[in-house]
Design a protein around this motif. Structure first.
Motif, PDB file in Angstrom:
ATOM      1  N   VAL A 285       0.845  -1.203   0.000  1.00  0.00           N
ATOM      2  CA  VAL A 285       0.000   0.000   0.000  1.00  0.00           C
ATOM      3  C   VAL A 285       0.875   1.245   0.000  1.00  0.00           C
ATOM      4  O   VAL A 285       0.580   2.235  -0.687  1.00  0.00           O
ATOM      5  N   ALA A 286       1.969   1.214   0.748  1.00  0.00           N
ATOM      6  CA  ALA A 286       2.882   2.353   0.782  1.00  0.00           C
ATOM      7  C   ALA A 286       3.448   2.648  -0.599  1.00  0.00           C
ATOM      8  O   ALA A 286       3.556   3.824  -1.005  1.00  0.00           O
ATOM      9  N   ASN A 287       3.823   1.634  -1.336  1.00  0.00           N
ATOM     10  CA  ASN A 287       4.344   1.840  -2.687  1.00  0.00           C
ATOM     11  C   ASN A 287       3.307   2.496  -3.591  1.00  0.00           C
ATOM     12  O   ASN A 287       3.612   3.399  -4.379  1.00  0.00           O
ATOM     13  N   THR A 288       2.059   2.047  -3.473  1.00  0.00           N
ATOM     14  CA  THR A 288       0.972   2.639  -4.269  1.00  0.00           C
ATOM     15  C   THR A 288       0.764   4.096  -3.895  1.00  0.00           C
ATOM     16  O   THR A 288       0.599   4.964  -4.769  1.00  0.00           O
ATOM     17  N   HIS A 289       0.770   4.386  -2.592  1.00  0.00           N
ATOM     18  CA  HIS A 289       0.549   5.762  -2.140  1.00  0.00           C
ATOM     19  C   HIS A 289       1.716   6.668  -2.528  1.00  0.00           C
ATOM     20  O   HIS A 289       1.515   7.849  -2.846  1.00  0.00           O
ATOM     21  N   ALA A 334       8.434   1.835   4.272  1.00  0.00           N
ATOM     22  CA  ALA A 334       8.332   1.528   2.836  1.00  0.00           C
ATOM     23  C   ALA A 334       8.027   2.781   2.027  1.00  0.00           C
ATOM     24  O   ALA A 334       8.525   2.958   0.897  1.00  0.00           O
ATOM     25  N   LEU A 335       7.207   3.677   2.591  1.00  0.00           N
ATOM     26  CA  LEU A 335       6.880   4.922   1.899  1.00  0.00           C
ATOM     27  C   LEU A 335       8.134   5.783   1.718  1.00  0.00           C
ATOM     28  O   LEU A 335       8.377   6.334   0.632  1.00  0.00           O
ATOM     29  N   ALA A 336       8.946   5.895   2.764  1.00  0.00           N
ATOM     30  CA  ALA A 336      10.180   6.683   2.670  1.00  0.00           C
ATOM     31  C   ALA A 336      11.117   6.118   1.609  1.00  0.00           C
ATOM     32  O   ALA A 336      11.727   6.865   0.839  1.00  0.00           O
ATOM     33  N   ILE A 337      11.231   4.788   1.577  1.00  0.00           N
ATOM     34  CA  ILE A 337      12.097   4.162   0.577  1.00  0.00           C
ATOM     35  C   ILE A 337      11.572   4.446  -0.830  1.00  0.00           C
ATOM     36  O   ILE A 337      12.331   4.776  -1.749  1.00  0.00           O
ATOM     37  N   ALA A 338      10.262   4.347  -1.027  1.00  0.00           N
ATOM     38  CA  ALA A 338       9.683   4.569  -2.350  1.00  0.00           C
ATOM     39  C   ALA A 338       9.792   6.026  -2.784  1.00  0.00           C
ATOM     40  O   ALA A 338       9.985   6.318  -3.978  1.00  0.00           O
ATOM     41  N   LEU A 339       9.696   6.967  -1.838  1.00  0.00           N
ATOM     42  CA  LEU A 339       9.763   8.389  -2.180  1.00  0.00           C
ATOM     43  C   LEU A 339      11.186   8.849  -2.447  1.00  0.00           C
ATOM     44  O   LEU A 339      11.394   9.864  -3.132  1.00  0.00           O
ATOM     45  N   GLN A 340      12.166   8.151  -1.878  1.00  0.00           N
ATOM     46  CA  GLN A 340      13.579   8.461  -2.119  1.00  0.00           C
ATOM     47  C   GLN A 340      13.924   9.934  -1.863  1.00  0.00           C
ATOM     48  O   GLN A 340      14.629  10.573  -2.648  1.00  0.00           O
ATOM     49  N   GLY A 341      13.389  10.455  -0.735  1.00  0.00           N
ATOM     50  CA  GLY A 341      13.752  11.811  -0.345  1.00  0.00           C
ATOM     51  C   GLY A 341      13.106  12.901  -1.169  1.00  0.00           C
ATOM     52  O   GLY A 341      13.617  14.041  -1.200  1.00  0.00           O
ATOM     53  N   ALA A 342      11.994  12.613  -1.815  1.00  0.00           N
ATOM     54  CA  ALA A 342      11.319  13.622  -2.643  1.00  0.00           C
ATOM     55  C   ALA A 342      11.048  14.880  -1.822  1.00  0.00           C
ATOM     56  O   ALA A 342      10.499  14.813  -0.717  1.00  0.00           O
ATOM     57  N   VAL A 379      22.017   3.290   9.821  1.00  0.00           N
ATOM     58  CA  VAL A 379      21.004   2.239   9.682  1.00  0.00           C
ATOM     59  C   VAL A 379      20.556   2.167   8.228  1.00  0.00           C
ATOM     60  O   VAL A 379      20.433   3.194   7.550  1.00  0.00           O
ATOM     61  N   ALA A 380      20.322   0.959   7.753  1.00  0.00           N
ATOM     62  CA  ALA A 380      19.953   0.737   6.356  1.00  0.00           C
ATOM     63  C   ALA A 380      18.455   0.522   6.237  1.00  0.00           C
ATOM     64  O   ALA A 380      17.929  -0.472   6.767  1.00  0.00           O
ATOM     65  N   PRO A 381      17.722   1.408   5.575  1.00  0.00           N
ATOM     66  CA  PRO A 381      16.272   1.264   5.465  1.00  0.00           C
ATOM     67  C   PRO A 381      15.842  -0.071   4.857  1.00  0.00           C
ATOM     68  O   PRO A 381      14.902  -0.704   5.358  1.00  0.00           O
ATOM     69  N   ALA A 382      16.501  -0.495   3.786  1.00  0.00           N
ATOM     70  CA  ALA A 382      16.094  -1.740   3.131  1.00  0.00           C
ATOM     71  C   ALA A 382      16.289  -2.942   4.048  1.00  0.00           C
ATOM     72  O   ALA A 382      15.460  -3.862   4.065  1.00  0.00           O
ATOM     73  N   ASP A 383      17.369  -2.942   4.817  1.00  0.00           N
ATOM     74  CA  ASP A 383      17.602  -4.043   5.759  1.00  0.00           C
ATOM     75  C   ASP A 383      16.539  -4.055   6.853  1.00  0.00           C
ATOM     76  O   ASP A 383      16.059  -5.121   7.260  1.00  0.00           O
ATOM     77  N   ALA A 384      16.174  -2.867   7.352  1.00  0.00           N
ATOM     78  CA  ALA A 384      15.144  -2.788   8.390  1.00  0.00           C
ATOM     79  C   ALA A 384      13.805  -3.285   7.861  1.00  0.00           C
ATOM     80  O   ALA A 384      13.067  -4.000   8.555  1.00  0.00           O
TER      81      ALA A 384
END
Length: 419
Positions: A285-289, A334-342, A379-384
């Motif tokens: 859902v986070a990726n979609t949002h 997941a939302l933060a990872i998908a937004l990549q610091g937008a 800390v690594a977001p993808a690992d978390a």
């Protein structure tokens, strides 16, 4: 949370408003009838139930009764006994209190009146294992359900058929007394039978349906649970023992989202609702949002009002790792990872009961600097995310939202602010 960020302060104000309007002390009394003559017994369970009992006594005066709530969620009552027990996995205190509640309503007659106060969390707090199931076996099944990623509706069907109190069986125990059940909804779609696994509501799904759910979500059932399914006491909706019951949802996610939306509009934001009943895997859902937020941001013109994407419902997490997490924190990660610091996009996701999954944390906030803060903290977001360790991730970067007990529960609150 990052207290120096004005966007995060605004998002927190919106969340607080959503919680405020669902506080039973503000909203329950309007839905109570005058206190009936004769014997009145108040029962209930859930994370908001003690606050509901407090509100009932504020309107009716001291009452006889017993209510079960989560540890740390008790409220002072003058007559109603408040018992604390474990959530989301039941414990012996919940078993003992549920047995006492069933004894309390046994033997009532048609002149008696029962007020039942049910909110989210009652599925774990009302615990009376069916058949020969032990508490340990019930705990194991419940833990497997919580880790499976199953939607709440399917989880609760299985819970009902493995219980002696859910699926209308609490109402049956009080029959032929009259009963009014006041419910705070924490389920997508506000189906009364899904709230707290419907202790005063009949269930059309059969024990065979429950067994199919266990198989579909790979929930191991011990022999005692399989036997319990074959002897299920869940009531069908048309059962005459439910004829004296009125079930009333008086607080729901839609009301809280509407109140938060009104506050956002008063602050000059354009609000877009994504729905109050969303379900699904939190990270998906986070990726979609995220994609929708980026699309809307790209379409904005100079001078346009900031946008707010708001949503409710109940997301789920399929447990893959051994971290500490919950659906709201995992959604934010997941939302933060998908937004990549937008630039210009901030978000909050919290559970309105103040507890997100496996930690005493309501949820999290993110902004354009979330990934940079994580890098600085090592800390690594993808690992978390892979370890389902969102709460520890946000603890390390100062992104947690901690409220303590909110004394209500109208499910998840999510808002994405697009500037």
């Amino acid at each position: 949370m990052t207290a120096d960020c004005p966007e995060h302060l605004l998002l927190r104000q919106l969340f607080d408003r959503a919680v405020e309007v669902a506080d039973p002390i503000r909203s329950l009394a309007a839905h109570l009838p005058p206190k009936p003559a004769g014997r009145v017994v108040v029962i209930g369970a859930g994370k908001a139930s003690a606050r509901m009992a407090e509100a009932a006594e504020a309107a009716w005066g001291p009452c006889e009764g017993l209510v079960i709530t989560r540890y740390g969620y008790a409220r002072p009552c003058r007559g109603i006994e408040i018992v604390e027990a474990a959530h989301p996995v039941p414990d012996a205190a919940g078993v003992a209190a549920t047995a006492r509640m069933l004894d309390l309503v046994a033997g009532l007659n048609a002149d008696d009146f029962v007020l039942a106060l049910i909110s989210g969390g009652a599925s774990a707090l009302l615990c009376a294992p069916a058949g020969g199931m032990t508490l340990e076996e019930k705990q194991a099944v419940n833990q497997a359900l919580l880790s499976s990623g199953a939607p709440i509706g399917q989880m609760n069907i299985l819970r009902k058929h493995l219980s002696r109190v859910k699926g209308g069986q609490l109402a049956a125990a009080a029959y032929p007394a009259r009963m009014l059940t006041l419910l705070i909804s924490d389920v997508p779609g506000d189906a009364p039978g899904l709230i707290g696994s419907g202790p005063t509501v009949g269930e059309a799904a059969t024990a065979a349906d429950a067994a199919q759910i266990a198989a579909e979500w790979q929930i191991p059932l011990p022999a005692s649970a399989q036997a319990a399914l074959s002897q299920s006491g869940v009531l069908a909706p048309e059962d005459p023992r439910l004829s004296k019951v009125q079930n009333l949802i008086y607080a729901a996610p839609s009301q809280s989202l509407a109140a938060a939306s009104a506050l956002a509009e008063a602050a000059g934001l354009k609000v877009i609702s994504l729905g109050n009943d969303l379900e699904g895997e939190a990270r998906e859902v986070a990726n979609t949002h995220a994609a929708e937020a980026l699309r809307l941001q790209a379409a904005r013109k100079p001078g346009d009002a900031p946008l707010l994407l708001i949503s409710g419902g109940e997301l789920t997490v399929t447990r893959r790792g051994k971290g500490v997490g919950g659906p709201n924190a995992e959604y934010c990660l997941a939302l933060a990872i998908a937004l990549q610091g937008a630039a210009g996009i901030h978000a909050i996701a919290c559970d309105t009961d103040g507890i997100d999954g496996a930690a005493e944390v309501a949820g999290a906030v993110i902004g354009p600097d979330t990934l940079a803060r994580a890098k600085a903290a090592g800390v690594a977001p993808a690992d978390a995310l892979a370890a389902n360790d969102a709460h520890n991730f946000f603890a390390s970067i100062g992104g947690q939202v901690v409220t303590g007990p909110t004394l209500t529960n109208v499910n998840d609150f999510r808002a994405i602010l697009i500037g």
